[in-house]
Design a protein around this motif. Structure first.
Motif, mmCIF file in Angstrom:
data_model
loop_
_atom_site.group_PDB
_atom_site.id
_atom_site.type_symbol
_atom_site.label_atom_id
_atom_site.label_comp_id
_atom_site.label_asym_id
_atom_site.label_seq_id
_atom_site.Cartn_x
_atom_site.Cartn_y
_atom_site.Cartn_z
ATOM 1 N N ASN A 100 0.847 -1.180 0.000
ATOM 2 C CA ASN A 100 0.000 0.000 0.000
ATOM 3 C C ASN A 100 0.890 1.239 0.000
ATOM 4 O O ASN A 100 1.730 1.388 0.891
ATOM 5 C CB ASN A 100 -0.895 -0.001 1.246
ATOM 6 C CG ASN A 100 -2.003 1.034 1.172
ATOM 7 O OD1 ASN A 100 -1.766 2.181 0.839
ATOM 8 N ND2 ASN A 100 -3.222 0.616 1.478
ATOM 9 N N PRO A 101 0.738 2.132 -0.987
ATOM 10 C CA PRO A 101 1.612 3.311 -1.060
ATOM 11 C C PRO A 101 1.383 4.306 0.067
ATOM 12 O O PRO A 101 2.213 5.205 0.270
ATOM 13 C CB PRO A 101 1.262 3.931 -2.423
ATOM 14 C CG PRO A 101 -0.121 3.441 -2.713
ATOM 15 C CD PRO A 101 -0.201 2.068 -2.120
ATOM 16 N N LEU A 102 0.272 4.189 0.802
ATOM 17 C CA LEU A 102 0.006 5.084 1.926
ATOM 18 C C LEU A 102 0.603 4.578 3.228
ATOM 19 O O LEU A 102 0.545 5.273 4.244
ATOM 20 C CB LEU A 102 -1.503 5.267 2.113
ATOM 21 C CG LEU A 102 -2.255 5.974 0.984
ATOM 22 C CD1 LEU A 102 -3.740 5.983 1.282
ATOM 23 C CD2 LEU A 102 -1.740 7.382 0.788
ATOM 24 N N ALA A 330 3.539 16.743 0.894
ATOM 25 C CA ALA A 330 2.093 16.962 0.936
ATOM 26 C C ALA A 330 1.459 16.969 -0.465
ATOM 27 O O ALA A 330 0.429 16.317 -0.677
ATOM 28 C CB ALA A 330 1.783 18.255 1.683
ATOM 29 N N PRO A 331 2.033 17.674 -1.456
ATOM 30 C CA PRO A 331 1.441 17.586 -2.802
ATOM 31 C C PRO A 331 1.468 16.170 -3.371
ATOM 32 O O PRO A 331 0.529 15.765 -4.076
ATOM 33 C CB PRO A 331 2.327 18.530 -3.637
ATOM 34 C CG PRO A 331 2.913 19.465 -2.642
ATOM 35 C CD PRO A 331 3.111 18.669 -1.400
ATOM 36 N N TYR A 332 2.529 15.410 -3.072
ATOM 37 C CA TYR A 332 2.578 14.031 -3.563
ATOM 38 C C TYR A 332 1.461 13.192 -2.942
ATOM 39 O O TYR A 332 0.835 12.368 -3.615
ATOM 40 C CB TYR A 332 3.938 13.403 -3.246
ATOM 41 C CG TYR A 332 3.990 11.922 -3.575
ATOM 42 C CD1 TYR A 332 3.994 11.485 -4.884
ATOM 43 C CD2 TYR A 332 4.004 10.974 -2.552
ATOM 44 C CE1 TYR A 332 4.013 10.133 -5.183
ATOM 45 C CE2 TYR A 332 4.027 9.623 -2.850
ATOM 46 C CZ TYR A 332 4.033 9.211 -4.166
ATOM 47 O OH TYR A 332 4.040 7.868 -4.451
ATOM 48 N N LEU A 333 1.189 13.398 -1.652
ATOM 49 C CA LEU A 333 0.101 12.674 -0.999
ATOM 50 C C LEU A 333 -1.233 13.009 -1.652
ATOM 51 O O LEU A 333 -2.045 12.114 -1.929
ATOM 52 C CB LEU A 333 0.061 13.026 0.491
ATOM 53 C CG LEU A 333 -1.120 12.459 1.293
ATOM 54 C CD1 LEU A 333 -1.141 10.941 1.231
ATOM 55 C CD2 LEU A 333 -1.063 12.938 2.738
ATOM 56 N N LEU A 334 -1.479 14.289 -1.921
ATOM 57 C CA LEU A 334 -2.730 14.682 -2.577
ATOM 58 C C LEU A 334 -2.835 14.076 -3.975
ATOM 59 O O LEU A 334 -3.902 13.599 -4.381
ATOM 60 C CB LEU A 334 -2.812 16.211 -2.655
ATOM 61 C CG LEU A 334 -2.919 16.943 -1.306
ATOM 62 C CD1 LEU A 334 -2.873 18.449 -1.513
ATOM 63 C CD2 LEU A 334 -4.190 16.540 -0.579
ATOM 64 N N TRP A 335 -1.716 14.090 -4.706
ATOM 65 C CA TRP A 335 -1.728 13.498 -6.051
ATOM 66 C C TRP A 335 -2.009 12.000 -5.984
ATOM 67 O O TRP A 335 -2.777 11.467 -6.784
ATOM 68 C CB TRP A 335 -0.376 13.751 -6.730
ATOM 69 C CG TRP A 335 -0.246 13.066 -8.055
ATOM 70 C CD1 TRP A 335 -0.696 13.496 -9.268
ATOM 71 C CD2 TRP A 335 0.361 11.785 -8.298
ATOM 72 N NE1 TRP A 335 -0.400 12.571 -10.250
ATOM 73 C CE2 TRP A 335 0.242 11.521 -9.684
ATOM 74 C CE3 TRP A 335 0.989 10.850 -7.472
ATOM 75 C CZ2 TRP A 335 0.738 10.352 -10.252
ATOM 76 C CZ3 TRP A 335 1.483 9.684 -8.043
ATOM 77 C CH2 TRP A 335 1.357 9.446 -9.411
ATOM 78 N N LEU A 336 -1.402 11.319 -5.022
ATOM 79 C CA LEU A 336 -1.597 9.878 -4.887
ATOM 80 C C LEU A 336 -3.053 9.562 -4.559
ATOM 81 O O LEU A 336 -3.653 8.642 -5.130
ATOM 82 C CB LEU A 336 -0.677 9.333 -3.805
ATOM 83 C CG LEU A 336 -0.698 7.818 -3.571
ATOM 84 C CD1 LEU A 336 -0.196 7.092 -4.801
ATOM 85 C CD2 LEU A 336 0.151 7.456 -2.364
ATOM 86 N N LEU A 337 -3.641 10.319 -3.639
ATOM 87 C CA LEU A 337 -5.035 10.090 -3.283
ATOM 88 C C LEU A 337 -5.963 10.360 -4.479
ATOM 89 O O LEU A 337 -6.899 9.596 -4.728
ATOM 90 C CB LEU A 337 -5.426 10.980 -2.111
ATOM 91 C CG LEU A 337 -4.781 10.643 -0.755
ATOM 92 C CD1 LEU A 337 -5.094 11.711 0.263
ATOM 93 C CD2 LEU A 337 -5.253 9.284 -0.264
ATOM 94 N N ALA A 338 -5.690 11.416 -5.214
ATOM 95 C CA ALA A 338 -6.519 11.740 -6.372
ATOM 96 C C ALA A 338 -6.393 10.679 -7.457
ATOM 97 O O ALA A 338 -7.383 10.257 -8.064
ATOM 98 C CB ALA A 338 -6.132 13.114 -6.935
ATOM 99 N N THR A 339 -5.180 10.191 -7.677
ATOM 100 C CA THR A 339 -4.966 9.163 -8.695
ATOM 101 C C THR A 339 -5.633 7.853 -8.290
ATOM 102 O O THR A 339 -6.286 7.196 -9.099
ATOM 103 C CB THR A 339 -3.459 8.931 -8.909
ATOM 104 O OG1 THR A 339 -2.847 10.170 -9.264
ATOM 105 C CG2 THR A 339 -3.227 7.916 -10.006
ATOM 106 N N ALA A 340 -5.483 7.460 -7.014
ATOM 107 C CA ALA A 340 -6.086 6.221 -6.544
ATOM 108 C C ALA A 340 -7.598 6.280 -6.679
ATOM 109 O O ALA A 340 -8.254 5.315 -7.056
ATOM 110 C CB ALA A 340 -5.696 5.965 -5.098
#
Length: 347
Positions: A100-102, A330-340
């Motif tokens: 899990n990437p998170l 933080a931007p990477y986390l937002l991008w990951l959540l949006a992509t998932a």
């Protein structure tokens, strides 16, 4: 039709190509870490030329340079390397093991447990120095045990552990906020500096325990990680291959939690280093495997460069390293959540 020898040759060539790329990436990351390390030692209120810096590190140089480098800058740089290696490796283990990437310590509550314990020790108990570090380590380990126990349902899945970890992290963050509001201004300021994740004022008192802990944890993690390729196949497949899934998983998780705990104890919860190091390393390798060594080296580079930026490039006042790493993470986390969410994956 391909003969067996042709297939075997193709496999060998692919394996050699993977090994060459791994060596090249690790060498490049090591060179980048060394360059950032020397830059951090040379730069400050007094700039020290590279020949003088090397002479000082090898026992020569002037007494003034020796004091500046060996007593002021070297402990901070060594702590930055140790913190980066520990967080990078911990994040890679969590993400690979739980698939899990998170799943990194700062997302699933390990760092929040350390932070809550440290703030309570500073604000309510009046502790400082090494006592706060030990309390933070104990808090991280306690949070990990709690999260694992709550996630256990005849085994642990990455998705459930992440969800429970996020919930526990929220509760612990609320605890920190409550304790901070009940404290005096000066004490709250001291706790806030620690919570930001900072290398300011780090001395050998923080660097030595971190290095001793890593000298023990790195070999243990390497030993436990031998089971990681099999565990990544899933529990059913791993059991079919004769692996002892739960003991192996617990050993890896304990190593990762301890790595995150000692890093947090040394510098506070430096945000997002564990979260981004493994993805950066996998991107450089161009494959999706554990990438433990590249992730550890990436973590060292990220912390060293972030600390340099916070010290010298953002104005006259030093910015805590955790603030700089959060700007990237933080931007990477937002991008990951949006992509998932777009592709229908739950993470």
């Amino acid at each position: 039709m391909h003969t067996d020898s042709q297939v075997t040759g193709s496999v060998r060539r692919a394996r050699r190509a993977r090994q060459r790329r791994t060596v090249a990436v690790c060498a490049a990351l090591l060179a980048a870490a060394l360059a950032a390390f020397l830059l951090s030692l040379a730069t400050g209120d007094k700039t020290i030329a590279l020949p003088d810096l090397l002479a000082t590190l090898t026992g020569g140089g002037s007494r003034g340079d020796a004091f500046i480098v060996l007593e002021l800058r070297l402990p901070r740089a060594v702590t930055a390397v140790g913190v980066g290696v520990a967080f990078g490796l911990a994040g890679a283990v969590f993400q690979s093991l739980l698939r899990n990437p998170l799943a990194s310590p700062d997302v699933i509550g390990i760092s929040a447990g350390a932070s809550a314990a440290a703030v309570i020790s500073i604000v309510l108990l009046g502790l400082s120095g090494p006592a706060v570090s030990l309390t933070a380590l104990a808090g991280g380990l306690t949070a990990a045990v709690l999260i694992y126990a709550l996630a256990w349902r005849r085994g642990v899945t990455g998705y459930r552990l992440v969800l429970i970890g996020v919930g526990v992290a929220s509760a612990l963050t609320s605890t920190v906020s409550y304790v901070m509001t009940r404290s005096e201004t000066m004490v709250a300021q001291q706790a806030f500096v620690w919570l930001a994740g900072s290398l300011n004022g780090r001395s050998w008192d923080q660097a030595r325990p971190l290095l001793l802990a890593l000298a023990l944890l790195l070999p243990l993690t390497a030993l436990a990680a031998r089971a990681l390729p099999v565990l990544q196949l899933g529990d059913d497949t791993a059991r079919g291959l004769g692996a002892r899934t739960e003991p192996s998983r617990v050993a890896l998780l304990l190593c990762a939690v301890a790595l995150a705990g000692v890093a947090t104890a040394a510098a506070g919860p430096v945000g997002f280093v564990a979260f981004v190091s493994a993805p950066i390393a996998r991107g450089l390798l161009r494959r999706q495997d554990a990438a433990l060594l590249p992730a550890a080296l990436t973590g060292a580079v990220v912390v060293l460069l972030s600390d340099y930026i916070g010290q010298h490039l953002l104005g006259p006042h030093q910015i805590p390293v955790g603030v700089v790493t959060s700007v990237v993470g933080a931007p990477y986390l937002l991008w990951l959540l949006a992509t998932a969410n777009r592709v229908g994956r739950g993470g």
